[in-house]
Design a protein around this motif. Structure first.
Motif, PDB file in Angstrom:
ATOM      1  N   THR A  64      22.511  33.888  32.474  1.00 16.65           N
ATOM      2  CA  THR A  64      22.172  35.303  32.623  1.00 16.65           C
ATOM      3  C   THR A  64      21.486  35.547  33.964  1.00 16.65           C
ATOM      4  OG1 THR A  64      19.941  35.160  31.683  1.00 16.65           O
ATOM      5  CG2 THR A  64      21.780  35.325  30.124  1.00 16.65           C
ATOM      6  N   THR A  65      21.118  36.787  34.176  1.00 19.39           N
ATOM      7  CA  THR A  65      20.368  37.135  35.387  1.00 19.39           C
ATOM      8  C   THR A  65      19.010  36.447  35.406  1.00 19.39           C
ATOM      9  OG1 THR A  65      19.660  39.146  34.258  1.00 19.39           O
ATOM     10  CG2 THR A  65      21.519  39.345  35.768  1.00 19.39           C
ATOM     11  N   ASP A  66      18.478  36.100  34.239  1.00 20.69           N
ATOM     12  CA  ASP A  66      17.225  35.334  34.206  1.00 20.69           C
ATOM     13  C   ASP A  66      17.392  33.962  34.841  1.00 20.69           C
ATOM     14  OD1 ASP A  66      15.912  37.378  32.902  1.00 20.69           O
ATOM     15  OD2 ASP A  66      16.340  36.598  30.908  1.00 20.69           O
ATOM     16  N   ASP A  67      18.613  33.461  34.832  1.00 25.10           N
ATOM     17  CA  ASP A  67      18.895  32.165  35.436  1.00 25.10           C
ATOM     18  C   ASP A  67      19.278  32.270  36.905  1.00 25.10           C
ATOM     19  OD1 ASP A  67      18.568  30.870  32.918  1.00 25.10           O
ATOM     20  OD2 ASP A  67      20.555  31.593  32.363  1.00 25.10           O
ATOM     21  N   GLY A  68      19.386  33.497  37.422  1.00 28.20           N
ATOM     22  CA  GLY A  68      19.677  33.665  38.839  1.00 28.20           C
ATOM     23  C   GLY A  68      20.950  34.409  39.166  1.00 28.20           C
ATOM     24  N   LEU A  69      21.752  34.802  38.154  1.00 20.63           N
ATOM     25  CA  LEU A  69      22.944  35.580  38.441  1.00 20.63           C
ATOM     26  C   LEU A  69      22.579  36.867  39.171  1.00 20.63           C
ATOM     27  CD1 LEU A  69      25.175  35.436  35.223  1.00 20.63           C
ATOM     28  CD2 LEU A  69      25.736  34.540  37.475  1.00 20.63           C
ATOM     29  N   SER A  70      23.375  37.224  40.165  1.00 26.83           N
ATOM     30  CA  SER A  70      23.074  38.455  40.900  1.00 26.83           C
ATOM     31  C   SER A  70      23.320  39.687  40.054  1.00 26.83           C
ATOM     32  CB  SER A  70      23.922  38.518  42.175  1.00 26.83           C
ATOM     33  OG  SER A  70      25.304  38.631  41.850  1.00 26.83           O
ATOM     34  N   GLN A  71      24.181  39.550  39.033  1.00 34.47           N
ATOM     35  CA  GLN A  71      24.511  40.689  38.190  1.00 34.47           C
ATOM     36  C   GLN A  71      24.964  40.179  36.829  1.00 34.47           C
ATOM     37  OE1 GLN A  71      27.674  43.098  39.693  1.00 34.47           O
ATOM     38  NE2 GLN A  71      27.449  44.712  38.185  1.00 34.47           N
ATOM     39  N   GLY A  72      24.743  40.966  35.784  1.00 33.56           N
ATOM     40  CA  GLY A  72      25.107  40.551  34.441  1.00 33.56           C
ATOM     41  C   GLY A  72      26.574  40.709  34.118  1.00 33.56           C
ATOM     42  N   SER A  73      27.339  41.432  34.934  1.00 34.99           N
ATOM     43  CA  SER A  73      28.771  41.616  34.706  1.00 34.99           C
ATOM     44  C   SER A  73      29.547  40.783  35.706  1.00 34.99           C
ATOM     45  CB  SER A  73      29.154  43.094  34.866  1.00 34.99           C
ATOM     46  OG  SER A  73      28.482  43.882  33.903  1.00 34.99           O
TER      47      SER A  73
ATOM     48  N   ASP B  96      28.037  42.979  43.497  1.00 38.25           N
ATOM     49  CA  ASP B  96      27.158  42.921  44.665  1.00 38.25           C
ATOM     50  C   ASP B  96      27.283  41.635  45.465  1.00 38.25           C
ATOM     51  OD1 ASP B  96      26.165  41.361  42.617  1.00 38.25           O
ATOM     52  OD2 ASP B  96      24.067  41.715  43.138  1.00 38.25           O
ATOM     53  N   ALA B  97      27.835  40.563  44.877  1.00 34.20           N
ATOM     54  CA  ALA B  97      27.814  39.280  45.573  1.00 34.20           C
ATOM     55  C   ALA B  97      28.716  38.295  44.854  1.00 34.20           C
ATOM     56  CB  ALA B  97      26.388  38.732  45.660  1.00 34.20           C
ATOM     57  N   LEU B  98      28.856  37.114  45.482  1.00 33.72           N
ATOM     58  CA  LEU B  98      29.552  35.986  44.873  1.00 33.72           C
ATOM     59  C   LEU B  98      28.507  34.963  44.454  1.00 33.72           C
ATOM     60  CD1 LEU B  98      32.443  34.944  44.334  1.00 33.72           C
ATOM     61  CD2 LEU B  98      32.311  33.750  46.522  1.00 33.72           C
ATOM     62  N   ASN B  99      28.648  34.432  43.229  1.00 35.98           N
ATOM     63  CA  ASN B  99      27.685  33.475  42.684  1.00 35.98           C
ATOM     64  C   ASN B  99      28.355  32.117  42.514  1.00 35.98           C
ATOM     65  OD1 ASN B  99      25.269  35.369  41.440  1.00 35.98           O
ATOM     66  ND2 ASN B  99      27.268  36.362  41.344  1.00 35.98           N
ATOM     67  N   ARG B 100      27.598  31.062  42.838  1.00 34.56           N
ATOM     68  CA  ARG B 100      28.087  29.699  42.633  1.00 34.56           C
ATOM     69  C   ARG B 100      27.157  28.992  41.655  1.00 34.56           C
ATOM     70  NH1 ARG B 100      26.931  25.399  47.007  1.00 34.56           N
ATOM     71  NH2 ARG B 100      25.153  25.206  45.607  1.00 34.56           N
ATOM     72  N   TYR B 101      27.712  28.541  40.524  1.00 33.11           N
ATOM     73  CA  TYR B 101      26.933  27.924  39.453  1.00 33.11           C
ATOM     74  C   TYR B 101      27.260  26.441  39.388  1.00 33.11           C
ATOM     75  CZ  TYR B 101      25.242  27.053  34.669  1.00 33.11           C
ATOM     76  OH  TYR B 101      24.586  26.557  33.566  1.00 33.11           O
ATOM     77  N   ASP B 102      26.231  25.595  39.354  1.00 35.89           N
ATOM     78  CA  ASP B 102      26.443  24.153  39.357  1.00 35.89           C
ATOM     79  C   ASP B 102      26.124  23.496  38.017  1.00 35.89           C
ATOM     80  OD1 ASP B 102      23.533  23.568  39.247  1.00 35.89           O
ATOM     81  OD2 ASP B 102      23.519  24.266  41.317  1.00 35.89           O
ATOM     82  N   GLY B 103      25.825  24.281  36.997  1.00 35.46           N
ATOM     83  CA  GLY B 103      25.443  23.750  35.703  1.00 35.46           C
ATOM     84  C   GLY B 103      23.955  23.823  35.456  1.00 35.46           C
ATOM     85  N   LYS B 104      23.199  24.129  36.515  1.00 29.93           N
ATOM     86  CA  LYS B 104      21.753  24.210  36.375  1.00 29.93           C
ATOM     87  C   LYS B 104      21.181  25.378  37.157  1.00 29.93           C
ATOM     88  CE  LYS B 104      17.740  21.131  36.501  1.00 29.93           C
ATOM     89  NZ  LYS B 104      17.324  19.726  36.771  1.00 29.93           N
ATOM     90  N   MET B 105      21.684  25.566  38.373  1.00 30.96           N
ATOM     91  CA  MET B 105      21.157  26.620  39.232  1.00 30.96           C
ATOM     92  C   MET B 105      22.297  27.462  39.801  1.00 30.96           C
ATOM     93  SD  MET B 105      18.011  24.716  41.208  1.00 30.96           S
ATOM     94  CE  MET B 105      18.880  23.195  41.531  1.00 30.96           C
ATOM     95  N   ILE B 106      21.933  28.604  40.318  1.00 25.53           N
ATOM     96  CA  ILE B 106      22.900  29.553  40.859  1.00 25.53           C
ATOM     97  C   ILE B 106      22.549  29.843  42.311  1.00 25.53           C
ATOM     98  CG2 ILE B 106      23.769  31.922  40.722  1.00 25.53           C
ATOM     99  CD1 ILE B 106      23.222  31.707  37.671  1.00 25.53           C
TER     100      ILE B 106
END
Length: 1011
Positions: free
Chosen positions: A34-43, A61-71
């Motif tokens: 979720t955004t609590d984990d660092g996502l720039s947006q919930g959708s 708003d942006a592109l997110n890269r998730y590694d399994g722990k951080m964004i």
């Protein structure tokens, strides 16, 4: 980074109510991003798992890269070279160099992995807009489409763009999510199958473009028209097009043309399929009311949950990752991830279906039936093969308060001890069960039997049955249906009977020491010794291979040797999560597993490595129950707790689809990126200046499925330091590193590993400052030597120059004195000689004249003596007090004015005596003052004369002032005033005479100080 409070939650806590369990139910756990984990947006409407193990997620708003722990959020200009930042992305592709291609309304964004930067490429130059959406990479080319369903390719090597064809599909009015209610195009995104065919979908048609032949066709148009199908979601797998339609799931076989239609599942009509995804095993789909799964072989099928609470309708856009987990966008809330892999620990009740048998109320006792099934809670049994739960018929009393069970392997059954209240007394009933409940007998409350609570039961090797009660130990005598008290063990609060080898038992007592007994042939016990005196001990297990004992206490775990001496103690100080032990078991290899108030833990029998199991591993809850542990004949272990029970068969091996990888995300030197043109993960050597010694390195352990499990570790080899564990989402910081070469090692570690894993090395070279290098100090030595040599020579030359100047000045003084002696003294001597000769001639001729001449000779001789005295004084050093300038002035002022009626005063600054050292200056100052005093004494008729001499840093100021009759300086005759002016001028100074008739006279001189 999975939300900690969402790990392993059931849908009861997340989005919906689970449907009743089925025989083929699909087990899973869920987690959230979720955004609590660092996502720039919930959708996030597009996602893509690249070959490096990152999940890329788009937002408005942006592109997110998730590694399994951080964004990591790509929204800053530093990540985009000569192009605007990417906001909403539309589709992904990846080339064989692992560069990414992301669609947008501006064109094709290219992510250059070696640089960690994006550039922008225009694809459809002739179109009305710049929309380009990639969907595949094949044969060195990225395939894209636009709103008009034009197909184009971008050659990643030549950078050439080629328009391929125009598909006969209805153009899209918009690609923005807000303009596509209920039927978004990206739920039916194009793809290329293994045969090299591009499949594209609109709401009413399917197009096929064969790349090799260039042929465009619409193979399923007749079927779709005949059945009036509307496409809501489409995907492909193994020559199959799986389509979610208005009439259920339709599967088109692209090789044979066959069509499979699924319109109902387990008695429920499917209706419209809004979203679907598939992997090799099955299809997962969502209707407006339900979410289900359907196996390709037709046997595995079922429902997840139904739409009866708010939140279900937010689940959109389903897709599987490479490990088989299902991802769904919870629109506006983030992502929900369904994991179908098993936990480390089996758990009942399962997270995914209701607790039909109330197991969640807690399990206090386990036993094994003769067929291997495990009985728990006296009325529930688990099948040894399928692990499924079913009821076990047992007619317990309605007011039964407790049940205690014990496996009897010799009689091939289970003893169940039941207690219930009857007329405010405890009635006790004993049952013996095999595969079916058989009430062998009831043991009534005998007058001589135990009257307290039953705590435990143990079956000895000789088949005798020992029971512990609050009032002590008893033998159970089944044939006679009675209990026989063991008199030697009448100690109260007997808690747990622990069976040991050689016919020994260790009995734990509440608020007392554990006692070791030897079982005798008769009914007696021989007390042997206390175990761990003074420590509340509950359980003991014997490792017969290593000849040691494990003891569970209220202070952690103790390891004892064969003589019961302490070898090791395990508690919170060395990593054991819980210290109040509720149960312990040894596996077949002698490794320990124990339950406590903080979950489950294991201790390796050889390395003593501790592993603490938590909710991520599947524990039923944090708190477990006392005495609720059991090991079956096949080695499966059971631990019961407050919210059910766990079961597992050691060894517990961590299974992981992804290989953990250390990835360096950022390197800052002095707060600025190091090598902006290179991805930080590609840098293996930092070459820094001596001022660039403040470093910050941000790295991660990439694991898309179990990122939270791993910890990043690092160390500097040259310092010999131990591995350091880096806290989550923090950087490795080095400040004021000394010049030199360093080797930074990066690795990872998790609780299941026996040793830390080195994976990446970065060399750091900090240059030695020039002022610390040998050549610098050699040069400095040369410069200093030259400077010292030059300084010494300059000093020597300066002394020689001073000496020469002194000699020159002395020579000049000598010449001056010689000139004075010649001009003044010589003239005076000549005059004396002449006058003496004349006086000699006059003695016989004119006595009066001779007498006058002799008087004149006397005066000339006195003046001559004074001049010679002044010259001699000026040449003497003024160290003697009587040779100082001030003393000389005072002396001749006294000589000249002391015998007159003129009062006088002399005011000379004492510092003048030290400043005036030059011979010429001393002499001329004295002569000027002497001349001025003589004039005042002879001509002024003054009543008072004041003599003064002061100085500053540059000049000496001389004054001789009288209050006499004065005169007109311009009318003065004689050489006195002119001589004073000449002497002042000779010293580089000036002399003025101020006087007027009746106004007195002031003689003032300003003389420069001679260095």
């Amino acid at each position: 980074m999975l939300s900690k409070n969402m790990l392993l939650l059931s849908f009861l806590c997340g989005f919906g109510q689970l449907l009743p369990a089925q025989d083929n139910f699909l087990s899973f756990t869920i987690s959230k991003v979720t955004t609590d984990d660092g996502l720039s947006q919930g959708s996030n409407y597009f996602r893509y798992e690249d070959s490096r193990g990152f999940m890329w997620l788009t937002g408005n708003d942006a592109l997110n890269r998730y590694d399994g722990k951080m964004i990591k959020v790509y929204n800053l200009a530093k990540y985009f070279s000569n192009c605007p930042t990417l906001q909403q992305g539309y589709g992904f592709a990846e080339d064989d160099a692992t560069n990414l291609y992301v669609g947008s309304t501006r064109g094709l964004y290219i992510y250059h992995r070696s640089q960690d930067k994006f550039t922008l490429q225009r694809i459809f130059s002739q179109a009305a807009d710049s929309v380009a959406m990639p969907f595949a990479f094949k044969d060195g080319k990225v395939w894209c489409f636009n709103k008009q369903y034009q197909l184009a390719t971008y050659d990643v090597h030549t950078k050439e763009v080629a328009l391929v064809t125009q598909l006969g599909l209805e153009p899209m009015a918009s690609i923005h999510v807000y303009n596509m209610p209920g039927n978004a195009f990206y739920y039916r995104f194009p793809f290329i199958d293994k045969a090299g065919t591009v499949w594209a979908f609109s709401q009413y048609a399917i197009a096929a473009y064969h790349i090799a032949t260039g042929k465009l066709s619409y193979p399923f148009a007749p079927y779709m028209a005949q059945h009036k199908l509307m496409l809501f979601s489409c995907t492909g797998s193994n020559n199959r097009l799986i389509c979610g339609t208005n009439k259920g799931i339709v599967i088109f076989n692209t090789a044979t043309g066959a069509v499979t239609v699924v319109t109902a599942l387990l008695g429920k009509k499917l209706g419209t399929i809004n979203f679907l995804a598939c992997n090799e095993r099955f299809i997962v789909f969502r209707t407006p009311k339900y979410m289900g799964y359907y196996g390709f072989d037709g046997t595995q099928k079922g429902w997840f949950y139904e739409n009866n609470i708010e939140g279900f309708n937010k689940l959109i856009h389903l897709s599987f990752d490479k490990s088989g987990r299902l991802w769904a966008c919870a629109d506006g809330l983030g992502l929900v991830v369904f994991d179908f892999s098993a936990h480390q620990l089996g758990k009942e009740p399962n997270d995914n279906y209701p607790d039909t048998y109330n197991i969640g109320f807690g399990c206090h006792s386990f036993a094994e039936l003769d067929n291997g099934n495990v009985l728990m809670r006296h009325n529930v049994v688990q099948d040894v093969q399928t692990k499924k739960i079913r009821p076990f018929e047992f007619n317990a009393h309605s007011n039964a308060s407790s049940f205690r069970m014990c496996t009897d392997k010799y009689r091939k059954g289970v003893w169940i001890f039941e207690e219930h209240n009857m007329n405010q007394q405890q009635a006790k009933h004993l049952y013996f069960c095999t595969q079916k409940v058989q009430k062998v007998f009831t043991v009534p409350l005998a007058h001589d039997g135990p009257k307290s609570q039953q705590n435990d039961m143990g079956i000895l090797a000789d088949r005798r049955i020992m029971c512990s009660f609050s009032e002590g130990l008893f033998w159970l005598d089944p044939p006679n249906r009675r209990f026989v008290k063991i008199e030697v063990a009448t100690r109260p609060n007997a808690f747990k009977i622990n069976l040991l080898s050689h016919n020994r038992v260790a009995v734990s007592y509440l608020v007392n020491d554990m006692r070791l007994y030897q079982v005798q042939q008769g009914d007696d016990l021989l007390p042997l010794r206390p175990i761990l005196p003074g420590i509340q001990s509950f359980y003991i297990a014997e490792d017969s291979v290593r000849h040691c004992y494990w003891v569970g206490t209220n202070q952690g775990m103790y390891l004892l040797d064969s003589a019961f001496a302490i070898l090791k103690h395990f508690d919170a100080n060395n990593g054991l999560a819980g210290t109040y032990i509720y149960g312990l078991l040894l596996d077949d290899a002698g490794n320990l597993y124990c339950s406590h108030q903080r979950g489950l833990s294991s201790i390796d029998a050889e390395s003593f490595q501790i592993i603490n199991y938590n909710k991520f591993d599947g524990i039923q809850d944090w708190d477990f129950h006392n005495r609720a542990f059991f090991k079956t004949s096949n080695g499966t272990m059971y631990f019961g707790g407050a919210n059910g029970f766990n079961y597992f068969k050691p060894p517990l091996l961590q299974k992981n689809y992804y290989k953990p990888e250390v990835y360096v995300d950022e390197i800052l030197v002095g707060g600025n990126p190091y090598r902006r043109d290179i991805n930080a993960n590609e840098i293996g050597h930092l070459q820094l200046g001596y001022t660039e010694n403040n470093l910050s390195i941000k790295a991660i352990v990439k694991d898309l499925a179990k990122g939270n499990l791993h910890h990043l570790i690092y160390r500097i080899v040259e310092t010999g330091s131990e591995w350091q564990i880096l806290p989550n989402n923090s950087a490795i910081n080095f400040t004021q590193l000394a010049p030199g070469n360093y080797t930074l090692q990066l690795g990872y570690y998790n609780k299941y590993m026996t040793e830390k894993k080195l994976q990446k090395t970065i060399r750091i070279s900090i240059a030695t400052p020039f002022f610390r290098k040998g050549w610098f100090w050699a040069l400095m030595a040369i410069i200093v030597t030259a400077f010292v040599f030059r300084f010494i020579n300059r000093q020597k030359l300066a002394r020689q120059k001073i000496k020469f100047q002194e000699q020159l000045a002395l020579e000049k003084q000598r010449q001056k004195i010689t000139a004075d002696l010649h001009d003044d003294i010589g003239a005076s001597l000549s005059s004396l000689q002449i006058n003496s000769s004349v006086a000699g001639q006059l003695l016989t001729k004119d006595t009066v004249a001779a007498k006058n001449l002799l008087t004149k000779i006397e005066e000339q001789a006195r003046n001559l003596a004074e001049k010679i005295g002044d010259i001699v004084w000026s040449m003497k050093p003024g160290k003697d007090e009587f040779m100082t300038l001030s003393r000389r002035v005072k002396n001749f002022a006294s000589e000249i004015l002391g015998s007159s009626r003129i009062a006088y005063s002399v005011n000379i600054d004492p510092a003048v005596d030290k400043l005036v050292k030059d011979i010429a200056l001393r002499k001329n100052l004295v002569l000027i003052i002497k001349e001025a005093i003589n004039n005042a004494a002879k001509y002024s008729q003054a009543g008072r004369v004041t003599i003064g001499m002061q100085h500053n840093d540059k000049y000496i100021y001389l004054q001789v002032v009288d209050d006499g009759v004065g005169f007109m300086p311009m009318q003065a005759t004689g050489n006195g005033i002119d001589n004073m002016r000449k002497r002042a001028a000779e010293l580089g100074g000036t002399l003025t005479v101020l006087s007027a008739p009746g106004k007195g006279t002031e003689v003032a001189a300003q003389i420069p100080l001679v260095p």
